[in-house]
Design a protein around this motif. Structure first.
Motif, mmCIF file in Angstrom:
data_model
loop_
_atom_site.group_PDB
_atom_site.id
_atom_site.type_symbol
_atom_site.label_atom_id
_atom_site.label_comp_id
_atom_site.label_asym_id
_atom_site.label_seq_id
_atom_site.Cartn_x
_atom_site.Cartn_y
_atom_site.Cartn_z
ATOM 1 N N ALA A 1 0.826 -1.211 0.000
ATOM 2 C CA ALA A 1 0.000 0.000 0.000
ATOM 3 C C ALA A 1 0.862 1.265 0.000
ATOM 4 O O ALA A 1 0.583 2.223 -0.719
ATOM 5 C CB ALA A 1 -0.948 -0.008 1.198
ATOM 6 N N ILE B 1 2.274 1.855 -3.393
ATOM 7 C CA ILE B 1 1.220 2.267 -4.329
ATOM 8 C C ILE B 1 0.921 3.754 -4.139
ATOM 9 O O ILE B 1 0.780 4.510 -5.100
ATOM 10 C CB ILE B 1 -0.035 1.397 -4.119
ATOM 11 N N LYS B 2 0.881 4.186 -2.880
ATOM 12 C CA LYS B 2 0.648 5.614 -2.618
ATOM 13 C C LYS B 2 1.791 6.455 -3.182
ATOM 14 O O LYS B 2 1.576 7.561 -3.692
ATOM 15 C CB LYS B 2 0.519 5.863 -1.112
ATOM 16 N N MET C 1 1.065 -6.694 -8.097
ATOM 17 C CA MET C 1 1.829 -6.342 -6.899
ATOM 18 C C MET C 1 2.857 -7.417 -6.573
ATOM 19 O O MET C 1 2.516 -8.595 -6.458
ATOM 20 C CB MET C 1 0.886 -6.235 -5.696
ATOM 21 N N ILE D 1 -4.351 -2.221 -10.485
ATOM 22 C CA ILE D 1 -4.914 -1.015 -11.121
ATOM 23 C C ILE D 1 -6.025 -0.420 -10.266
ATOM 24 O O ILE D 1 -6.144 0.794 -10.144
ATOM 25 C CB ILE D 1 -5.424 -1.261 -12.571
ATOM 26 N N ALA D 2 -6.836 -1.297 -9.640
ATOM 27 C CA ALA D 2 -7.909 -0.781 -8.783
ATOM 28 C C ALA D 2 -7.310 -0.001 -7.609
ATOM 29 O O ALA D 2 -7.735 1.109 -7.297
ATOM 30 C CB ALA D 2 -8.790 -1.917 -8.280
ATOM 31 N N LEU D 3 -6.294 -0.587 -6.975
ATOM 32 C CA LEU D 3 -5.712 0.052 -5.784
ATOM 33 C C LEU D 3 -4.997 1.352 -6.142
ATOM 34 O O LEU D 3 -5.113 2.348 -5.428
ATOM 35 C CB LEU D 3 -4.758 -0.919 -5.081
ATOM 36 N N THR E 1 -5.651 3.306 -8.637
ATOM 37 C CA THR E 1 -6.687 4.294 -8.959
ATOM 38 C C THR E 1 -7.294 4.872 -7.679
ATOM 39 O O THR E 1 -7.478 6.087 -7.551
ATOM 40 C CB THR E 1 -7.772 3.641 -9.835
ATOM 41 N N MET E 2 -7.572 4.001 -6.717
ATOM 42 C CA MET E 2 -8.106 4.480 -5.429
ATOM 43 C C MET E 2 -7.123 5.424 -4.745
ATOM 44 O O MET E 2 -7.516 6.428 -4.148
ATOM 45 C CB MET E 2 -8.371 3.295 -4.496
ATOM 46 N N ALA E 3 -5.841 5.080 -4.818
ATOM 47 C CA ALA E 3 -4.817 5.920 -4.175
ATOM 48 C C ALA E 3 -4.792 7.302 -4.819
ATOM 49 O O ALA E 3 -4.647 8.317 -4.129
ATOM 50 C CB ALA E 3 -3.449 5.250 -4.272
ATOM 51 N N HIS F 1 -7.364 8.732 -6.406
ATOM 52 C CA HIS F 1 -8.611 9.382 -5.967
ATOM 53 C C HIS F 1 -8.443 9.978 -4.570
ATOM 54 O O HIS F 1 -8.895 11.082 -4.300
ATOM 55 C CB HIS F 1 -9.756 8.363 -5.908
ATOM 56 N N SER F 2 -7.815 9.220 -3.686
ATOM 57 C CA SER F 2 -7.757 9.654 -2.286
ATOM 58 C C SER F 2 -6.886 10.897 -2.152
ATOM 59 O O SER F 2 -6.961 11.598 -1.139
ATOM 60 C CB SER F 2 -7.264 8.526 -1.383
ATOM 61 N N ALA G 1 -9.215 9.608 -11.825
ATOM 62 C CA ALA G 1 -8.506 8.489 -12.441
ATOM 63 C C ALA G 1 -9.500 7.365 -12.681
ATOM 64 O O ALA G 1 -10.558 7.316 -12.055
ATOM 65 C CB ALA G 1 -7.376 8.002 -11.536
#
Lengths: 407, 407
Positions: free
Chosen positions: A16, A19-20, A43, A78-80, A82-84, A86-87, A92
């Motif tokens: 995580a 990813i951030k 990952m 890709i989902a994670l 994209t969420m990162a 967004h946050s 994205a």
């Protein structure tokens, strides 16, 4: 405003926090006013974990189902990512290989990209979104998921960049550029500012783990400049590009050693036309990739044929040899696993006499025996003993002054 | 030859051994000459693991990306189950929600199935393949992956069975049928041979964890018989079907207790038309699901309004109440978390006078106080104290002789 395609490898998105970190890097590019497309791998060890799960079920999985299984790896990242993004407050969207319409042939596990329909990609970009793309995967005509095999994510990246006519294509991983030699083996290895496609291709084939040869070839086909750098720092990386007309093209830009090959000598093969051809055809038919080949001087109308293959294919090669023994009328073959291939690469060597001589001489002066030699226009490889590999690579690095190469 | 749709829940495919076990069960059906379609959920705690990963990235994920992430769970299990079937020598193919063309509306995380295009499904069946389908997921018009929310895999199963006009629809999990009460709470709970859709719906809504109410409704709409049984043994399960005309329909088929609700009393609300409507409209607008409702006798033109909600929605409900306090002119509300809802269900009770009286009397005789009562045609629920729940369920199970129900 540029259109930038970036790729982040598995180790760059292994957890995580990482990813951030990638999200922040991507946003920097977006904030600078660029359109961003980001290709990500699975990952860290996700793929290994999936393969392990599969191993508990079967030894002989159907390639289509392997792709069904493995494509989940990039879908998670890709989902994670994209969420990162967004946050952090930026727009994205993630797209799988099938949503990106990365069309491939039918060949599961090692599919080739045939076309990319950029309609959706362009639509998402036009809505100012950062587009996060699953590397390594595509979709065939049957709407089945395919994977591109080794170097898949690099290949996706270059193919997407070519299809969308990107201004820049950047490959980020845990390696911060292309070095004159593996820095773990050669202390004063230098990072190259530039390298040509051809040189990169040779180095990649020799195991320089920064970029897959397929991706290099594709970039070469589209004359697409690549930037290779680390996702873990901001150190300047290496640009891979076409040879530019300039004086003083380097003789040698890199030295590499490959400890993954073995040498097989097939003894006393009848010296008849077509025999060697048959042997290598049979090996190829069974998927054995032969690297170096030499045929020794004949004695009594019999030849020794020596070749090297990847050590992982030893069993397969033996199977083939046993199969063709009778037809090709030979009795014995020997396997030498104590070998290393040491190579020098440089586009300039074709116009510089004496490069080979310097290589052989300096190895000889350091008591390193050469078993086999092969040459191409921009590469010379020698087979030596494994124990000499480390010494050889340092000797050659010094001989060709690679520590001073960017000067 | 029958066309059978089976579903295996997450605990039935939680590891490689269990997946192999499911493969064997599926093959038994295939070997018996049936066409087999098998819907699977994500393996055991895969979804939890993905949600945990997501939690390390963001607290407020985009629903589209959540679906992108979560749909990988079933994709892994369909690939592995297909491989397991192959390894036993039988033909099979896995299909994701998007490949199955399980079309849904746009509502990510809780999509509704709008249509299933069975073209590919039929083609694969016609090639004698066992078709393994990812539960819980679909695809919207934009080709984006959606998930169906709670009970998603059950819903997929029933929807597929309805679309393909299956002869049988079988739901396998770690629960071996529908019981007259939770066997962990009532020692002599009996497994029902049959239950009607309506009864099953009530029990499912009361937390009987065998089948999601959505799936029951869908089955009811298509008059599709369901067979509920365990994947871990061959014990006879329960058939869910439409009421058949027969004498002696059971008064009560099940007793359930629900410890997951809390009671909120809004005090001294002006007794004006539309006030209660406004309150419950506001709660609904924010997604608070209200279960039982009573309005107490008025005093001074003021009413107390009491209702129950799921305890997970307490914070949300409080937020809504604080928001509407001024407009609705009330000052106080109290929350009682020490409540349990105890219910009896049975399609026969509507034509049998005195069922409610028997329920209240037997609870009273056992010193169990009743706080709220709601009734439907086939269900009576009472709110009691949490500490009385276990006693109440046993008292009622005995009162209605549910241990003898199949006799």
């Amino acid at each position: 405003m540029s259109l930038i395609v970036q790729k982040y490898g598995g180790s760059s998105v292994a957890n995580a926090e990482l990813i951030k970190n990638v999200a922040k890097r991507v946003i920097e590019g977006y904030e600078a006013g660029n359109q961003m497309i980001v290709v990500v791998s699975a990952m860290g060890d996700t793929t290994d974990h999936l393969i392990e799960l599969m191993g508990d079920i079967t030894d002989d999985p159907d390639p289509r189902e392997v792709d069904m299984l493995l494509t989940t790896g990039e879908q998670v990242s890709i989902a994670l990512l994209t969420m990162a993004i967004h946050s952090l407050g930026y727009p994205a969207i993630s797209l799988t290989g099938s949503q990106m319409k990365i069309k491939t042939n039918e060949k599961h596990n090692q599919a080739m990209i045939t076309d990319i329909d950029t309609t959706r990609l362009k639509r998402e970009l036009s809505e100012n979104k950062i587009v996060i793309v699953a590397g390594f995967q595509g979709v065939n005509e049957n709407q089945d998921f395919t994977t591109l095999g080794r170097g898949g994510s690099d290949t996706t990246t270059v193919a997407v960049a070519a299809a969308i006519k990107a201004d820049r294509c950047e490959i980020y991983s845990d390696v911060d550029g292309v070095y004159t030699a593996d820095p773990r083996l050669v202390k004063n290895a230098s990072k190259l500012d530039y390298i040509s496609y051809e040189e990169m291709l040779e180095l990649a084939n020799l195991g320089a783990n920064v970029l897959h040869p397929r991706a290099v070839e594709l970039a070469n086909n589209y004359n697409l400049k690549l930037y290779i750098a680390s996702s873990f720092n901001k150190t300047k990386g290496t640009i891979v590009r076409g040879d530019e007309k300039m004086e003083g093209k380097k003789n040698v830009v890199g030295v590499a050693s490959d400890l993954g090959e073995i040498k097989i000598t097939v003894e006393r093969v009848p010296d008849e036309p077509g025999i060697a051809g048959k042997m290598f055809r049979s090996l190829a038919d069974f998927g054995v990739n032969v690297d170096m080949i030499i045929q020794n001087l004949q004695r009594d109308e019999l030849n020794d044929i020596t070749f090297t293959i990847n050590q992982e294919q030893e069993k397969l090669a033996v199977k083939v040899l046993e199969k063709i023994k009778r037809e090709l009328r030979f009795n014995n073959y020997s396997i030498d696993r104590d070998v290393a291939k040491i190579s020098i690469v440089g586009a300039g060597m074709q116009s510089t006499p004496g490069v080979a001589a310097r290589m052989f001489t300096s190895l000889g002066e350091n008591s390193i025996n050469i078993g086999m030699i092969t040459t191409s226009e921009i590469k010379i490889s020698c087979l030596i003993k494994k124990e000499d590999a480390n010494n050889a690579i340092n000797v050659l690095h010094q001989e060709f002054k690679l520590d001073e190469i960017n000067n």
